[in-house]
Motif scaffolding. Sequence first.
Motif, mmCIF file in Angstrom:
data_model
loop_
_atom_site.group_PDB
_atom_site.id
_atom_site.type_symbol
_atom_site.label_atom_id
_atom_site.label_comp_id
_atom_site.label_asym_id
_atom_site.label_seq_id
_atom_site.Cartn_x
_atom_site.Cartn_y
_atom_site.Cartn_z
ATOM 1 N N PRO A 170 -4.420 11.162 -6.087
ATOM 2 C CA PRO A 170 -4.011 11.091 -4.675
ATOM 3 C C PRO A 170 -4.594 12.226 -3.822
ATOM 4 O O PRO A 170 -4.562 12.144 -2.600
ATOM 5 C CB PRO A 170 -2.482 11.218 -4.744
ATOM 6 C CG PRO A 170 -2.113 10.837 -6.142
ATOM 7 C CD PRO A 170 -3.283 11.216 -7.002
ATOM 8 N N TRP A 171 -5.108 13.272 -4.459
ATOM 9 C CA TRP A 171 -5.595 14.440 -3.713
ATOM 10 C C TRP A 171 -7.112 14.456 -3.559
ATOM 11 O O TRP A 171 -7.662 15.391 -2.985
ATOM 12 C CB TRP A 171 -5.132 15.733 -4.403
ATOM 13 C CG TRP A 171 -3.643 15.888 -4.389
ATOM 14 C CD1 TRP A 171 -2.878 16.459 -3.421
ATOM 15 C CD2 TRP A 171 -2.731 15.420 -5.394
ATOM 16 N NE1 TRP A 171 -1.552 16.373 -3.753
ATOM 17 C CE2 TRP A 171 -1.426 15.750 -4.960
ATOM 18 C CE3 TRP A 171 -2.881 14.757 -6.616
ATOM 19 C CZ2 TRP A 171 -0.286 15.432 -5.712
ATOM 20 C CZ3 TRP A 171 -1.750 14.442 -7.357
ATOM 21 C CH2 TRP A 171 -0.468 14.789 -6.901
ATOM 22 N N ARG B 292 3.842 5.385 -2.648
ATOM 23 C CA ARG B 292 4.800 5.861 -3.660
ATOM 24 C C ARG B 292 5.444 4.690 -4.406
ATOM 25 O O ARG B 292 5.741 3.653 -3.804
ATOM 26 C CB ARG B 292 5.902 6.677 -2.984
ATOM 27 C CG ARG B 292 6.916 7.256 -3.962
ATOM 28 C CD ARG B 292 7.857 8.204 -3.271
ATOM 29 N NE ARG B 292 8.809 7.554 -2.397
ATOM 30 C CZ ARG B 292 8.965 7.800 -1.099
ATOM 31 N NH1 ARG B 292 8.211 8.709 -0.505
ATOM 32 N NH2 ARG B 292 9.880 7.178 -0.378
ATOM 33 N N GLY B 293 5.632 4.901 -5.688
ATOM 34 C CA GLY B 293 6.371 3.927 -6.504
ATOM 35 C C GLY B 293 7.466 4.667 -7.237
ATOM 36 O O GLY B 293 7.211 5.692 -7.870
ATOM 37 N N SER B 294 8.704 4.169 -7.130
ATOM 38 C CA SER B 294 9.832 4.836 -7.787
ATOM 39 C C SER B 294 10.382 3.971 -8.906
ATOM 40 O O SER B 294 10.289 2.738 -8.871
ATOM 41 C CB SER B 294 10.936 5.115 -6.770
ATOM 42 O OG SER B 294 10.491 6.072 -5.847
ATOM 43 N N ARG C 76 4.605 3.647 1.579
ATOM 44 C CA ARG C 76 3.527 4.559 2.016
ATOM 45 C C ARG C 76 4.078 5.954 2.245
ATOM 46 O O ARG C 76 5.171 6.104 2.781
ATOM 47 C CB ARG C 76 2.903 4.056 3.309
ATOM 48 C CG ARG C 76 1.987 2.902 3.098
ATOM 49 C CD ARG C 76 0.915 2.869 4.193
ATOM 50 N NE ARG C 76 -0.126 1.964 3.796
ATOM 51 C CZ ARG C 76 -0.206 0.675 4.199
ATOM 52 N NH1 ARG C 76 0.680 0.182 5.017
ATOM 53 N NH2 ARG C 76 -1.197 -0.091 3.779
ATOM 54 N N GLN C 77 3.320 6.967 1.868
ATOM 55 C CA GLN C 77 3.748 8.338 2.165
ATOM 56 C C GLN C 77 2.526 9.231 2.342
ATOM 57 O O GLN C 77 1.408 8.839 2.010
ATOM 58 C CB GLN C 77 4.659 8.872 1.056
ATOM 59 C CG GLN C 77 3.985 9.227 -0.267
ATOM 60 C CD GLN C 77 4.808 10.227 -1.055
ATOM 61 O OE1 GLN C 77 5.822 9.876 -1.624
ATOM 62 N NE2 GLN C 77 4.360 11.488 -1.104
ATOM 63 N N VAL D 11 2.736 8.716 -6.896
ATOM 64 C CA VAL D 11 1.985 8.204 -5.739
ATOM 65 C C VAL D 11 0.709 7.518 -6.225
ATOM 66 O O VAL D 11 -0.105 8.123 -6.907
ATOM 67 C CB VAL D 11 1.613 9.354 -4.771
ATOM 68 C CG1 VAL D 11 0.787 8.815 -3.608
ATOM 69 C CG2 VAL D 11 2.863 10.030 -4.251
ATOM 70 N N ARG D 12 0.566 6.244 -5.867
ATOM 71 C CA ARG D 12 -0.634 5.502 -6.255
ATOM 72 C C ARG D 12 -1.793 5.911 -5.341
ATOM 73 O O ARG D 12 -1.655 5.846 -4.124
ATOM 74 C CB ARG D 12 -0.445 3.992 -6.071
ATOM 75 C CG ARG D 12 0.673 3.387 -6.865
ATOM 76 C CD ARG D 12 0.828 1.919 -6.470
ATOM 77 N NE ARG D 12 1.954 1.302 -7.134
ATOM 78 C CZ ARG D 12 3.214 1.365 -6.699
ATOM 79 N NH1 ARG D 12 3.503 2.025 -5.603
ATOM 80 N NH2 ARG D 12 4.175 0.753 -7.372
ATOM 81 N N PRO D 13 -2.927 6.262 -5.913
ATOM 82 C CA PRO D 13 -4.100 6.517 -5.060
ATOM 83 C C PRO D 13 -4.874 5.215 -4.893
ATOM 84 O O PRO D 13 -5.837 4.952 -5.599
ATOM 85 C CB PRO D 13 -4.900 7.544 -5.880
ATOM 86 C CG PRO D 13 -4.500 7.313 -7.316
ATOM 87 C CD PRO D 13 -3.198 6.559 -7.337
#
Length: 364
Positions: free
Chosen positions: A212-213, A233-235, A275-276, A313-315
Amino acid sequence: MSSIGKTSSTKNIAIIGGGINGVMSAWALAKRGHRVTLMERDTLMSHTSSASTKLLHGGLRYLENWEFRLVREALQERAWWLQQAPHLAHRLPLVLPLSPEGRAPLVLRAGLILYDLLAGQQGIGKHRKLSQQDAAQMLPQLRREHLQQGALLFFDGQMDDYALGLWAAERAMDAGVRMIERCRVNKIFANGSFESDLGADTVDAIVNIAGPWSQQLLQDSGLKGAHQLDLVRGSHLILNQSLNAGCFMQVPGERRIMFALPWKGQTLLGTTEQRQSLDEPTACSEKEQAYLLNNYAAYFANTPEVVSKFAGVRPLIRSAADPTKATREYAIETQGQIITVFGGKWTTSRQLGERVVEAVEHLT
Ligand SMILES: Cc1cc2nc3c(=O)[nH]c(=O)nc-3n(C[C@H](O)[C@H](O)[C@H](O)COP(=O)(O)OP(=O)(O)OC[C@H]3O[C@@H](n4cnc5c(N)ncnc54)[C@H](O)[C@@H]3O)c2cc1C
């Protein structure tokens, strides 16, 4: 990292990111004889790669988005992981109730026929129809109204993502990769120079595979990629009940899919798509928890306790207004001596590593 002498074919390579995609790329490069140093800002597998749904899968639902290439590749890779690390990955039976509110049974059947075909010789068991009684026997907690038309049974792989990632990291180290944890790379330059917590250095190739970075690292370095990331984001929740098989749930009133999976004697329930930005904390919100539990209650009659929760967090490559429809494909871009990876699923990380090798070896 000192710049070590090289032959014409051996390159000094710096990998940025110790998630599964960085580790598998490092391993693939080391196997080709390159000198590889991997730098991880925190510790190996401490972010997205240990916060997944823990499936080694083709991704049945990606067939709806026509992602046949990706699904086929992922199904081949699923078999590879299951063969390589049977102590950390196994075949998982999944029950797909033919719910009256969900997709038509014929559509689901056609999807699973295609799924089996795309797996080909690497298949791990063909799907079959389950009667209402057989499905209820496999998942006695399921509400019977979801089983009026019976269910379909199919198979995917399940893994301990954290342990399997560390297993791969050990193989990479055996192949010669130098792993440096708690070392952040702050800036990268197209000529192969970079600045990290350990100082400045120059290599033949920089692989920016920071999940993600990766886009942020380009931005911090004054560079711009052709692709953009969609951070979603996935929780997940862990519930205190055991299941005999996984359940593939069509979220009522939505096109989304959720899973309730047996996980170390408990149930792994997930996931969400929210989304985040990178500034927000990666944590399961109250709203997400309520959403997950509501959908669980729509399928299951019991109400187990929530033991814990986690989020990742999914990239994803930015490709659709609705993140559910965003492609799960990956992309590799080259800018001078920098190779940047956008996207990439856990299951396909070995293939992604092979593509990174090709990109590195194309560099002059
Ligand atoms: C909720 C969820 C469920 C998923 N479920 C599945 C699934 O069931 N099956 C599947 O195949 N895939 C799944 N995925 C996708 C998969 O988990 C990810 O695509 C994959 O783990 C991404 O790995 P990565 O190595 O690219 O990123 P990461 O694991 O995030 O690794 C990137 C690393 O880079 C490091 N880093 C960042 N910046 C720097 C810097 N400047 N310097 C040094 N290090 C840096 C970070 O600390 C991090 O450790 C899921 C993803 C999510 C979020």
